[in-house]
Design a protein around this motif. Structure first.
Motif, PDB file in Angstrom:
ATOM      1  N   THR A  19       1.048  -2.981  -5.122  1.00  0.00           N
ATOM      2  CA  THR A  19       0.004  -2.007  -4.792  1.00  0.00           C
ATOM      3  C   THR A  19      -1.034  -1.970  -5.906  1.00  0.00           C
ATOM      4  O   THR A  19      -0.664  -1.881  -7.078  1.00  0.00           O
ATOM      5  N   SER A  20      -2.313  -2.023  -5.518  1.00  0.00           N
ATOM      6  CA  SER A  20      -3.362  -1.830  -6.521  1.00  0.00           C
ATOM      7  C   SER A  20      -3.862  -0.389  -6.396  1.00  0.00           C
ATOM      8  O   SER A  20      -3.642   0.255  -5.359  1.00  0.00           O
ATOM      9  N   PRO A  21      -4.560   0.136  -7.416  1.00  0.00           N
ATOM     10  CA  PRO A  21      -5.056   1.517  -7.299  1.00  0.00           C
ATOM     11  C   PRO A  21      -5.900   1.724  -6.043  1.00  0.00           C
ATOM     12  O   PRO A  21      -5.884   2.800  -5.444  1.00  0.00           O
ATOM     13  N   SER A  79       0.838  -1.200   0.000  1.00  0.00           N
ATOM     14  CA  SER A  79       0.000   0.000   0.000  1.00  0.00           C
ATOM     15  C   SER A  79       0.880   1.259   0.000  1.00  0.00           C
ATOM     16  O   SER A  79       2.059   1.200   0.370  1.00  0.00           O
ATOM     17  N   LEU A  80       0.271   2.367  -0.409  1.00  0.00           N
ATOM     18  CA  LEU A  80       0.993   3.644  -0.456  1.00  0.00           C
ATOM     19  C   LEU A  80       0.099   4.729   0.129  1.00  0.00           C
ATOM     20  O   LEU A  80      -1.128   4.600   0.120  1.00  0.00           O
ATOM     21  N   THR A  81       0.719   5.809   0.615  1.00  0.00           N
ATOM     22  CA  THR A  81      -0.056   6.989   1.000  1.00  0.00           C
ATOM     23  C   THR A  81       0.423   8.161   0.148  1.00  0.00           C
ATOM     24  O   THR A  81       1.627   8.380   0.025  1.00  0.00           O
ATOM     25  N   VAL A  82      -0.517   8.874  -0.457  1.00  0.00           N
ATOM     26  CA  VAL A  82      -0.154   9.947  -1.387  1.00  0.00           C
ATOM     27  C   VAL A  82      -1.053  11.166  -1.132  1.00  0.00           C
ATOM     28  O   VAL A  82      -2.261  11.021  -0.883  1.00  0.00           O
ATOM     29  N   PRO A 122      -5.390   8.261   0.326  1.00  0.00           N
ATOM     30  CA  PRO A 122      -5.236   9.718   0.184  1.00  0.00           C
ATOM     31  C   PRO A 122      -4.935  10.362   1.530  1.00  0.00           C
ATOM     32  O   PRO A 122      -5.579  10.023   2.534  1.00  0.00           O
ATOM     33  N   VAL A 123      -3.953  11.253   1.571  1.00  0.00           N
ATOM     34  CA  VAL A 123      -3.627  11.947   2.829  1.00  0.00           C
ATOM     35  C   VAL A 123      -3.465  13.440   2.561  1.00  0.00           C
ATOM     36  O   VAL A 123      -3.130  13.840   1.441  1.00  0.00           O
ATOM     37  N   PRO A 124      -3.672  14.277   3.600  1.00  0.00           N
ATOM     38  CA  PRO A 124      -3.455  15.722   3.414  1.00  0.00           C
ATOM     39  C   PRO A 124      -1.963  16.054   3.384  1.00  0.00           C
ATOM     40  O   PRO A 124      -1.132  15.256   3.844  1.00  0.00           O
TER      41      PRO A 124
END
Ligand code: NDP
Length: 298
Positions: free
Chosen positions: A243-245, A175-178, A250-252
């Motif tokens: 990672t999948s879409p 997973s990613l945070t963007v 989403p992060v601030p």
């Protein structure tokens, strides 16, 4: 036409080497060039280069682009992004040459949601934006013939960019945070270079089009939307990613504290450019997809 290109190996400079080639004789320099000085931190060397080569067009793709580093290297950023432009503009004026330069959405404070117009009030949030704004103003005050293109979120097929970083991380992590609260348009260095060449052709007949223009791809997204599109497109091309879409959170902006503040609203209104030069700007997704194909099918 004799064209002096500065910053030939940056994202935009690299593409300009291609797009300017059919327009005339191009002298392309970087900061390490030997015969002519191409170092924007060497102001007298830069002036000598223009005086010796006597270009009809100067295209400056060199810049101090380290947004966070600029906060602690104020003097160097000011020299490269502003003082060098004052010199180039002065030399262009005395040769009656055109000066082409690139600036940034970071000249704006980034409040609101309305796309910025060229004449809107500026309010840079950091040193990079302030020095880029000072560079614009130096060109405008010199009254040389000029094209200043303000752009945003530039990527090139060559070198590192946000999309390639996302692909690398997506191959390593589940997973990613963007960041999802900064909105703008990813814009290809190839598009910037092509529009530059078209505009330069046009102004040879219509010098009154000299001025400041917003130049970004069509549409808008957040960094989160950009990352999701990159990963979805790469997967559809058969890339094996962890990672999948759907697993990009989403992060601030404040989730990733940085030395320099960034604008939230980087939307730019491009109507002036499209109207004056009779151009159509492609959607940001088409350029990003093309870059991914070139990168992934290598
Ligand atoms: P890059 O960082 O890819 O390229 C900048 C180039 O400037 C590099 O080749 C760098 O050389 C060169 N440079 C730095 N210092 C000097 C110096 N003292 N003398 C000569 N050359 C120097 O930037 P881009 O191509 O992405 O940017 C092009 C323009 O677009 C710039 O004006 C930038 O401000 C603007 N812009 C960029 C955005 C982006 O997202 N990248 C967004 C909005 C605007 P070296 O590699 O040796 O350091």
């Amino acid at each position: 036409m004799k064209i002096l290109l500065l910053g030939k190996n940056g994202q935009v400079g690299w593409e300009l080497q291609r797009s300017l080639a059919p327009l005339g004789e191009v002298l392309a320099l970087d900061r390490h060039s030997q015969e002519y000085c191409g170092d924007l931190a060497n102001l007298s060397g830069l002036a000598d280069t223009v005086r010796q080569f006597k270009p009809t067009i100067i295209v400056n793709a060199a810049a101090y682009t380290g947004v966070d580093k600029a906060e602690s290297e104020i003097e160097l950023a000011q020299t490269i992004n502003a003082d060098a432009l004052a010199i180039l503009a002065q030399e262009a004026k005395s040769l009656d040459a055109w000066l082409v330069h690139y600036s940034t959405d970071y000249v704006f404070a980034g409040d609101g949601t309305i796309p910025w117009l060229e004449d809107d009030a500026t309010g840079p949030l950091g040193v990079y934006g302030a020095t880029k704004l000072a560079g614009e103003q130096a060109i405008q005050q010199s009254a040389c013939k000029h094209l200043i293109f303000r752009t945003s979120w530039v990527y090139g097929a060559r070198g590192n960019n946000f999309a390639k970083t996302m692909l690398r991380l997506a191959a390593e992590r589940d997973s990613l945070t963007v960041i999802s609260d900064q909105i703008g348009a990813p814009t290809g260095a190839d598009l910037l270079a092509d529009v530059t060449a078209h505009a330069l052709r046009t102004v040879q007949q219509q010098a009154e089009l000299s001025g400041l223009y917003h130049l970004v791809a069509r549409g808008e997204t957040s960094w989160h939307g950009y990352a999701s599109y990159v990963i979805k497109t790469a997967q559809s091309m058969g890339q094996d990613l962890k990672t999948s879409p759907g697993s990009i959170a989403p992060v601030p902006t404040n989730a990733f504290p940085t030395p320099a503040k960034r604008p939230n609203n980087s939307r730019m209104n491009t109507k002036k450019l499209r109207t004056n030069f009779n151009l159509t700007l492609p959607h940001w997704q088409s350029g990003v997809e093309r870059m991914l194909i070139e990168f992934l099918e290598k």
